[in-house]
Design a protein around this motif. Structure first.
Motif, PDB file in Angstrom:
ATOM      1  N   GLY A 152      90.921  64.530  34.475  1.00  0.00           N
ATOM      2  CA  GLY A 152      89.542  64.242  34.000  1.00  0.00           C
ATOM      3  C   GLY A 152      89.827  63.956  32.437  1.00  0.00           C
ATOM      4  O   GLY A 152      88.844  63.889  31.905  1.00  0.00           O
ATOM      5  N   LEU A 153      91.043  64.086  32.031  1.00  0.00           N
ATOM      6  CA  LEU A 153      91.263  64.197  30.617  1.00  0.00           C
ATOM      7  C   LEU A 153      90.968  62.602  29.884  1.00  0.00           C
ATOM      8  O   LEU A 153      91.685  61.732  30.296  1.00  0.00           O
ATOM      9  CB  LEU A 153      92.633  64.592  30.051  1.00  0.00           C
ATOM     10  CG  LEU A 153      92.802  64.801  28.491  1.00  0.00           C
ATOM     11  CD1 LEU A 153      91.768  65.855  28.099  1.00  0.00           C
ATOM     12  CD2 LEU A 153      94.463  65.296  28.572  1.00  0.00           C
ATOM     13  N   ARG A 154      90.260  62.625  29.027  1.00  0.00           N
ATOM     14  CA  ARG A 154      90.133  60.973  28.253  1.00  0.00           C
ATOM     15  C   ARG A 154      90.766  61.269  26.842  1.00  0.00           C
ATOM     16  O   ARG A 154      90.757  62.218  26.184  1.00  0.00           O
ATOM     17  CB  ARG A 154      88.591  60.878  28.045  1.00  0.00           C
ATOM     18  CG  ARG A 154      87.736  60.971  29.289  1.00  0.00           C
ATOM     19  CD  ARG A 154      86.102  60.750  29.129  1.00  0.00           C
ATOM     20  NE  ARG A 154      85.650  60.479  30.245  1.00  0.00           N
ATOM     21  CZ  ARG A 154      84.714  59.567  30.438  1.00  0.00           C
ATOM     22  NH1 ARG A 154      84.574  58.497  29.356  1.00  0.00           N
ATOM     23  NH2 ARG A 154      83.943  59.542  31.580  1.00  0.00           N
ATOM     24  N   TRP A 155      91.131  60.155  26.226  1.00  0.00           N
ATOM     25  CA  TRP A 155      91.985  60.045  25.066  1.00  0.00           C
ATOM     26  C   TRP A 155      90.931  60.546  23.977  1.00  0.00           C
ATOM     27  O   TRP A 155      91.501  61.069  23.021  1.00  0.00           O
ATOM     28  CB  TRP A 155      92.244  58.563  24.902  1.00  0.00           C
ATOM     29  CG  TRP A 155      93.450  58.117  25.592  1.00  0.00           C
ATOM     30  CD1 TRP A 155      93.550  57.349  26.526  1.00  0.00           C
ATOM     31  CD2 TRP A 155      94.986  58.884  25.486  1.00  0.00           C
ATOM     32  NE1 TRP A 155      94.544  57.166  27.034  1.00  0.00           N
ATOM     33  CE2 TRP A 155      95.794  58.203  26.544  1.00  0.00           C
ATOM     34  CE3 TRP A 155      95.283  59.802  24.775  1.00  0.00           C
ATOM     35  CZ2 TRP A 155      96.937  58.631  26.687  1.00  0.00           C
ATOM     36  CZ3 TRP A 155      96.790  60.309  24.992  1.00  0.00           C
ATOM     37  CH2 TRP A 155      97.646  59.573  25.818  1.00  0.00           C
ATOM     38  N   GLU A 156      89.666  60.329  24.135  1.00  0.00           N
ATOM     39  CA  GLU A 156      88.654  60.932  23.044  1.00  0.00           C
ATOM     40  C   GLU A 156      88.955  62.448  22.800  1.00  0.00           C
ATOM     41  O   GLU A 156      88.409  62.857  21.852  1.00  0.00           O
ATOM     42  CB  GLU A 156      87.410  60.507  23.280  1.00  0.00           C
ATOM     43  CG  GLU A 156      86.840  61.100  24.547  1.00  0.00           C
ATOM     44  CD  GLU A 156      85.487  60.361  24.988  1.00  0.00           C
ATOM     45  OE1 GLU A 156      84.448  61.173  25.222  1.00  0.00           O
ATOM     46  OE2 GLU A 156      85.390  59.293  25.083  1.00  0.00           O
ATOM     47  N   ASN A 157      89.433  63.113  23.786  1.00  0.00           N
ATOM     48  CA  ASN A 157      89.548  64.475  23.684  1.00  0.00           C
ATOM     49  C   ASN A 157      90.842  64.926  23.540  1.00  0.00           C
ATOM     50  O   ASN A 157      91.189  66.164  23.560  1.00  0.00           O
ATOM     51  CB  ASN A 157      89.039  65.270  25.231  1.00  0.00           C
ATOM     52  CG  ASN A 157      87.700  64.771  25.462  1.00  0.00           C
ATOM     53  OD1 ASN A 157      87.234  64.007  26.205  1.00  0.00           O
ATOM     54  ND2 ASN A 157      86.706  65.183  24.630  1.00  0.00           N
ATOM     55  N   VAL A 158      91.896  64.261  23.037  1.00  0.00           N
ATOM     56  CA  VAL A 158      93.224  64.510  22.732  1.00  0.00           C
ATOM     57  C   VAL A 158      93.313  64.557  21.300  1.00  0.00           C
ATOM     58  O   VAL A 158      93.053  63.120  20.715  1.00  0.00           O
ATOM     59  CB  VAL A 158      94.083  63.613  23.365  1.00  0.00           C
ATOM     60  CG1 VAL A 158      95.744  63.955  23.041  1.00  0.00           C
ATOM     61  CG2 VAL A 158      94.115  63.743  24.915  1.00  0.00           C
ATOM     62  N   ASP A 159      93.507  65.419  20.653  1.00  0.00           N
ATOM     63  CA  ASP A 159      93.362  65.462  19.143  1.00  0.00           C
ATOM     64  C   ASP A 159      94.705  65.477  18.528  1.00  0.00           C
ATOM     65  O   ASP A 159      95.514  66.424  18.403  1.00  0.00           O
ATOM     66  CB  ASP A 159      92.632  66.785  18.607  1.00  0.00           C
ATOM     67  CG  ASP A 159      92.644  66.911  17.017  1.00  0.00           C
ATOM     68  OD1 ASP A 159      93.146  66.122  16.172  1.00  0.00           O
ATOM     69  OD2 ASP A 159      91.802  67.615  16.405  1.00  0.00           O
ATOM     70  N   MET A 160      95.647  64.113  18.359  1.00  0.00           N
ATOM     71  CA  MET A 160      96.880  64.300  18.005  1.00  0.00           C
ATOM     72  C   MET A 160      97.126  64.862  16.508  1.00  0.00           C
ATOM     73  O   MET A 160      98.050  65.156  16.295  1.00  0.00           O
ATOM     74  CB  MET A 160      97.432  62.904  18.250  1.00  0.00           C
ATOM     75  CG  MET A 160      97.403  62.365  19.441  1.00  0.00           C
ATOM     76  SD  MET A 160      98.638  63.309  20.642  1.00  0.00           S
ATOM     77  CE  MET A 160      99.602  61.991  21.118  1.00  0.00           C
ATOM     78  N   VAL A 161      96.288  64.462  15.674  1.00  0.00           N
ATOM     79  CA  VAL A 161      96.235  64.997  14.193  1.00  0.00           C
ATOM     80  C   VAL A 161      96.384  66.566  14.459  1.00  0.00           C
ATOM     81  O   VAL A 161      97.236  67.021  13.555  1.00  0.00           O
ATOM     82  CB  VAL A 161      95.026  64.413  13.353  1.00  0.00           C
ATOM     83  CG1 VAL A 161      95.244  65.181  12.105  1.00  0.00           C
ATOM     84  CG2 VAL A 161      95.096  63.065  13.224  1.00  0.00           C
ATOM     85  N   ASN A 162      95.524  67.371  14.769  1.00  0.00           N
ATOM     86  CA  ASN A 162      95.630  68.860  14.817  1.00  0.00           C
ATOM     87  C   ASN A 162      96.403  69.414  16.036  1.00  0.00           C
ATOM     88  O   ASN A 162      96.676  70.775  15.959  1.00  0.00           O
ATOM     89  CB  ASN A 162      94.089  69.196  14.788  1.00  0.00           C
ATOM     90  CG  ASN A 162      93.378  68.766  13.416  1.00  0.00           C
ATOM     91  OD1 ASN A 162      94.135  68.934  12.325  1.00  0.00           O
ATOM     92  ND2 ASN A 162      92.304  68.305  13.575  1.00  0.00           N
ATOM     93  N   GLY A 163      96.817  68.700  17.105  1.00  0.00           N
ATOM     94  CA  GLY A 163      97.505  69.341  18.012  1.00  0.00           C
ATOM     95  C   GLY A 163      97.044  69.887  19.104  1.00  0.00           C
ATOM     96  O   GLY A 163      97.186  70.999  19.558  1.00  0.00           O
ATOM     97  N   PHE A 164      95.626  69.554  19.675  1.00  0.00           N
ATOM     98  CA  PHE A 164      94.914  70.190  20.302  1.00  0.00           C
ATOM     99  C   PHE A 164      94.396  69.069  21.531  1.00  0.00           C
ATOM    100  O   PHE A 164      94.136  68.087  21.391  1.00  0.00           O
ATOM    101  CB  PHE A 164      93.491  70.738  19.996  1.00  0.00           C
ATOM    102  CG  PHE A 164      94.144  72.126  19.152  1.00  0.00           C
ATOM    103  CD1 PHE A 164      93.986  73.300  19.988  1.00  0.00           C
ATOM    104  CD2 PHE A 164      94.234  72.158  17.838  1.00  0.00           C
ATOM    105  CE1 PHE A 164      94.380  74.442  19.301  1.00  0.00           C
ATOM    106  CE2 PHE A 164      94.658  73.225  17.117  1.00  0.00           C
ATOM    107  CZ  PHE A 164      94.634  74.443  18.146  1.00  0.00           C
TER     108      PHE A 164
END
Length: 186
Positions: A116-128
């Protein structure tokens, strides 16, 4: 369940009847966890009838103690098992399954959270990875290690849509990849 309460009007089923059901199922040799599932099913039926106003009484399962269950065992894949599973996934064309296994292993995400994970919920900058609604209904943030970040960057470059785990057409993968999992484990 229907046999156990045959001839008893719903309004007359009491917690004592449910307790008697527990005893009968135990005497038949049914395991305690399975009896708990029966009680959960029965309670769910009454809850649905109450919610849909098909039954006006109280749920007779409320207050009936369930059996205590063991939390289960924790088992980790050996390095050899992991390599074998990876080879099976690749050989069978289950690349998405292997990616999901790697992310689960490195983050502890549940399958429903992953698929159910969307890209908008992946924070590549902060690693979360931000889980908007976890199993208990609360949001949570899960840190990514280097392995997960590298894998997610690769998936993001494939650009298959708003879902992290998406089919080639961009639609969401369902979390029912159990068939692929069983096949890959063989």
């Amino acid at each position: 369940l229907a046999q156990e309460f045959a001839g008893i009007p719903l309004r007359n089923i009491s917690p004592m009847h449910v307790e008697r059901l527990k005893v009968k199922l135990t005497q038949r040799g049914m395991s305690e966890p399975r009896i708990n599932r029966y009680l959960a099913h029965l309670s769910g039926l009454f809850s649905q009838m109450i919610a849909h106003r098909l039954y006006r009484g109280d749920n007779p399962c409320v207050g009936v103690k369930r059996f205590k269950e063991n939390p289960g065992r924790v088992r980790y894949l050996t390095r050899e098992e992991e390599e074998s599973l990876q080879q099976s996934c690749q050989h069978l064309g289950f690349a998405d399954l292997w990616d999901a296994i790697v992310i689960a292993r490195n983050t502890g995400l549940r399958s429903g959270e992953q698929f159910g994970l969307r890209w908008e919920n992946v924070d590549m900058v902060n690693g979360f990875i931000h889980i908007v609604k976890s199993k208990n209904g609360e949001p949570r943030s899960v840190p990514m290690n280097d392995t997960v970040q590298a894998l997610l960057k690769r998936l993001q470059k494939e650009g298959r849509g708003k879902w992290v785990f998406s089919k080639p057409d961009g639609s969401r993968h369902n979390c029912a990849m159990r068939g692929a999992w069983k096949t890959a484990r063989r």
